[in-house]
Design an enzyme around this catalytic site. Structure first.
Site, PDB file in Angstrom:
ATOM      1  N   GLU A  78      -9.418  -5.446  -0.101  1.00  0.00           N
ATOM      2  CA  GLU A  78      -8.909  -4.411  -0.985  1.00  0.00           C
ATOM      3  C   GLU A  78      -9.377  -3.746  -1.507  1.00  0.00           C
ATOM      4  O   GLU A  78     -10.410  -4.078  -2.600  1.00  0.00           O
ATOM      5  CB  GLU A  78      -7.602  -4.065  -0.374  1.00  0.00           C
TER       6      GLU A  78
ATOM      7  N   ASN B  74      -0.918   2.621   3.000  1.00  0.00           N
ATOM      8  CA  ASN B  74      -2.279   2.535   3.533  1.00  0.00           C
ATOM      9  C   ASN B  74      -3.083   4.345   3.528  1.00  0.00           C
ATOM     10  O   ASN B  74      -2.402   5.273   3.468  1.00  0.00           O
ATOM     11  CB  ASN B  74      -3.466   1.856   4.306  1.00  0.00           C
TER      12      ASN B  74
ATOM     13  N   ASP C 197      -5.797   1.356   8.312  1.00  0.00           N
ATOM     14  CA  ASP C 197      -5.782   0.886   7.420  1.00  0.00           C
ATOM     15  C   ASP C 197      -6.455   1.701   5.935  1.00  0.00           C
ATOM     16  O   ASP C 197      -5.909   2.834   6.112  1.00  0.00           O
ATOM     17  CB  ASP C 197      -6.892  -0.393   6.656  1.00  0.00           C
TER      18      ASP C 197
END
Length: 273
Positions: free
Chosen positions: A12, A136, A186
């Site tokens: 991430e 997100n 996301d």
């Protein structure tokens, strides 16, 4: 296409540092900050960063925002972040054009409504949106007048107007509605033309949308759980993407990828502490 073959459990927080021309990313579950050929371990979850100057990052952890010194690896807390809440951690985050840093939180076990979205700006941390289950897609229009974000389970990417100092001005409204599809939004980034590029968990792709929310195209990646995109490289035309290996067994899952494009990204914005 593989930029780095380190297999992250939950890759991430991609950040292209424009002064260093260097890519940083996180393995949240591994509690590590990565760059190519090197990593730094933390004692808690870390997930997102912004650049402060050539040698300094602002790093978000489960408990705080930290000033991180790249050459030494030393870090110090500058602001607590839900430090008194043991069930949450940080998740997605990005710097805005005005120099603020937006950071989302979520439950460690994705508990319903446990998280929120905050903005840190010139020493002040302010909660902006709550409750949030999985924060997100935090990203910004190039003119600094619009922010985007999502609560992933809703399958809706929201937009909200910003004032001159970068604070939300009015209510958030639906910008991209993915309900009824297999696409779960996301991480996201906005290019120099204002198009939004969204990693869509479980579908091995990063999809592009015009400023009016209309679909443009999608770029495929060899990992199923694409998690966070970023534009980088000398011309900002390389599309990078992290992925997550958690729950999967494929050899490419969890790796970090890079593909050439004809899209030009925004220069990542500098955080003002």
């Amino acid at each position: 296409m593989i930029f780095d073959d380190t297999q992250c459990q939950l890759g991430e927080g991609l950040l292209w540092h424009p002064e260093r021309e260097q890519l940083f990313w996180f393995d949240i579950l591994g509690q590590r900050l990565h760059t190519k050929g090197k990593h730094w371990d933390f004692d808690t979850y870390v997930s997102a960063a912004g650049w402060v100057d050539r040698d300094t990052l602002l790093v978000a952890s489960a408990r705080a925002l930290h000033r991180f010194d790249i050459p030494s690896g030393d870090h110090e807390e500058i602001c607590p972040l839900e430090a008194d809440n043991p069930i949450t951690r940080s998740n997605d985050g990005r710097a805005d054009p005005q120099g603020g840093f937006w950071i989302g939180t979520m439950g460690i076990k994705a508990e319903d409504g446990a998280g929120a979205i905050y903005r840190y700006y010139k020493g002040e941390l302010r909660q902006l949106f709550a409750p949030i289950t999985i924060s997100n897609a935090i990203c910004f229009a190039p003119d600094g007048k619009t922010a985007y974000f999502t609560d992933t389970p809703t399958q809706q990417i929201m937009r909200v107007a910003l004032d001159a100092d970068g604070w939300p001005d009015g209510d958030a409204v639906v910008h991209i509605d993915l309900t009824g599809t297999d696409f779960r939004p996301d991480g996201a980034v906005v290019d120099a033309a204002g198009n939004l590029w969204n990693a869509q968990w479980g579908t091995a792709r990063v999809a592009g949308y015009r400023p009016d929310g209309k679909f443009i195209t999608a770029h495929a990646f060899p990992a199923r759980q694409t998690s966070c995109p970023a534009f980088g490289g000398p011309d900002l035309q390389t599309l990078y993407c992290t992925s997550a290996a958690v729950g999967l067994s494929g050899t490419d899952e969890g790796k970090t990828f890079a593909i050439p494009t004809d899209i030009t990204g925004q220069r990542e914005h500098q955080v003002i502490l």
